[in-house]
Design a protein around this motif. Sequence first.
Motif, PDB file in Angstrom:
ATOM      1  N   ALA A   1       0.659  -0.630  -0.177  1.00  0.00           N
ATOM      2  CA  ALA A   1       0.524   0.094   0.151  1.00  0.00           C
ATOM      3  C   ALA A   1       0.979   1.315   0.513  1.00  0.00           C
ATOM      4  CB  ALA A   1      -1.072   0.520   1.290  1.00  0.00           C
ATOM      5  N   THR A   2       0.560   2.060  -0.569  1.00  0.00           N
ATOM      6  CA  THR A   2       0.953   3.381  -1.016  1.00  0.00           C
ATOM      7  C   THR A   2       0.512   4.974  -0.981  1.00  0.00           C
ATOM      8  OG1 THR A   2       3.380   4.910  -1.456  1.00  0.00           O
ATOM      9  CG2 THR A   2       1.789   3.006  -2.927  1.00  0.00           C
ATOM     10  N   GLY A   3       1.125   5.749  -0.620  1.00  0.00           N
ATOM     11  CA  GLY A   3      -0.280   7.150  -1.394  1.00  0.00           C
ATOM     12  C   GLY A   3       0.486   7.943  -2.114  1.00  0.00           C
ATOM     13  N   ARG A   4       1.323   7.490  -2.933  1.00  0.00           N
ATOM     14  CA  ARG A   4       2.279   8.181  -3.666  1.00  0.00           C
ATOM     15  C   ARG A   4       2.531   7.501  -4.958  1.00  0.00           C
ATOM     16  NH1 ARG A   4       7.340   6.577  -3.648  1.00  0.00           N
ATOM     17  NH2 ARG A   4       7.922   5.063  -1.913  1.00  0.00           N
ATOM     18  N   GLY A   5       2.624   8.262  -5.904  1.00  0.00           N
ATOM     19  CA  GLY A   5       3.421   7.497  -7.145  1.00  0.00           C
ATOM     20  C   GLY A   5       2.604   7.433  -8.026  1.00  0.00           C
ATOM     21  N   ASP A   6       3.119   6.863  -8.961  1.00  0.00           N
ATOM     22  CA  ASP A   6       1.505   5.746  -9.993  1.00  0.00           C
ATOM     23  C   ASP A   6       2.703   4.468 -10.463  1.00  0.00           C
ATOM     24  OD1 ASP A   6       3.587   6.319 -11.588  1.00  0.00           O
ATOM     25  OD2 ASP A   6       2.680   8.198 -12.984  1.00  0.00           O
ATOM     26  N   GLU A   7       1.551   3.826 -11.118  1.00  0.00           N
ATOM     27  CA  GLU A   7       1.937   2.179 -11.888  1.00  0.00           C
ATOM     28  C   GLU A   7       3.635   2.387 -12.204  1.00  0.00           C
ATOM     29  OE1 GLU A   7      -1.966   0.094 -12.568  1.00  0.00           O
ATOM     30  OE2 GLU A   7      -1.488   1.100 -14.230  1.00  0.00           O
ATOM     31  N   GLU A   8       4.141   3.776 -13.246  1.00  0.00           N
ATOM     32  CA  GLU A   8       4.794   3.682 -14.382  1.00  0.00           C
ATOM     33  C   GLU A   8       6.208   3.828 -12.782  1.00  0.00           C
ATOM     34  OE1 GLU A   8       2.212   4.479 -15.329  1.00  0.00           O
ATOM     35  OE2 GLU A   8       2.189   3.005 -16.371  1.00  0.00           O
ATOM     36  N   SER A   9       6.315   4.910 -11.922  1.00  0.00           N
ATOM     37  CA  SER A   9       7.171   6.132 -10.986  1.00  0.00           C
ATOM     38  C   SER A   9       7.639   4.851  -9.728  1.00  0.00           C
ATOM     39  CB  SER A   9       6.840   7.188 -10.456  1.00  0.00           C
ATOM     40  OG  SER A   9       5.575   6.623  -9.725  1.00  0.00           O
TER      41      SER A   9
END
Length: 182
Positions: free
Chosen positions: A49-57
């Motif tokens: 789980a994370t609240g930052r970034g997107d799939e590519e990053s």
Amino acid sequence: MTTMYAALLRGINVGGARKVPMAELRALLEGLGHDAVRTHLQSGQAVFATGRGDEESLAAELTRAIEQRFGFAVDVIVRDHAYLRAVAEECPFPAADLEAKQLHVTYFSAPVDAERFAAIDRPVFLPEEFRLGDRALYLYAPDGLGRSKLAEALAKPRVNKGVVATSRNWNTVTKLVELTAP
């Protein structure tokens, strides 16, 4: 907002090469600041789980971290729960009626079009079949992946040129949906 993701690592822990112990992968993901980290099997699936970034990053970040930690490059695809669920729900084959070893999904790092597969003479491979989805390919191989001539043809470099591709059997496809559920 926190989102659940699955990281799909390509070609690790196969035949004793490119070893990435799952405990170390979990620690690596936690060290990158991700929460609720779990791994599934030894063949390169982790959820977090994370609240930052997107799939590519997120994939690029994990790729760099794996190379720094283990000393070799590993292709990584990251997909969120909604995408994984949609892939499972949109399966064009009767998944409930098949054995898990008969049905596979190849996830691609980018969209692919039918033109990429135009040179494959589909009738030659029957009863094996494939269909395209959203950054995914569904493969029906009644005798399993290990005996599939169609899977061999689909894995050719000319077919996968310019994209990362990694395959999972149907049990893993559905387990990743479950593990990334909010």
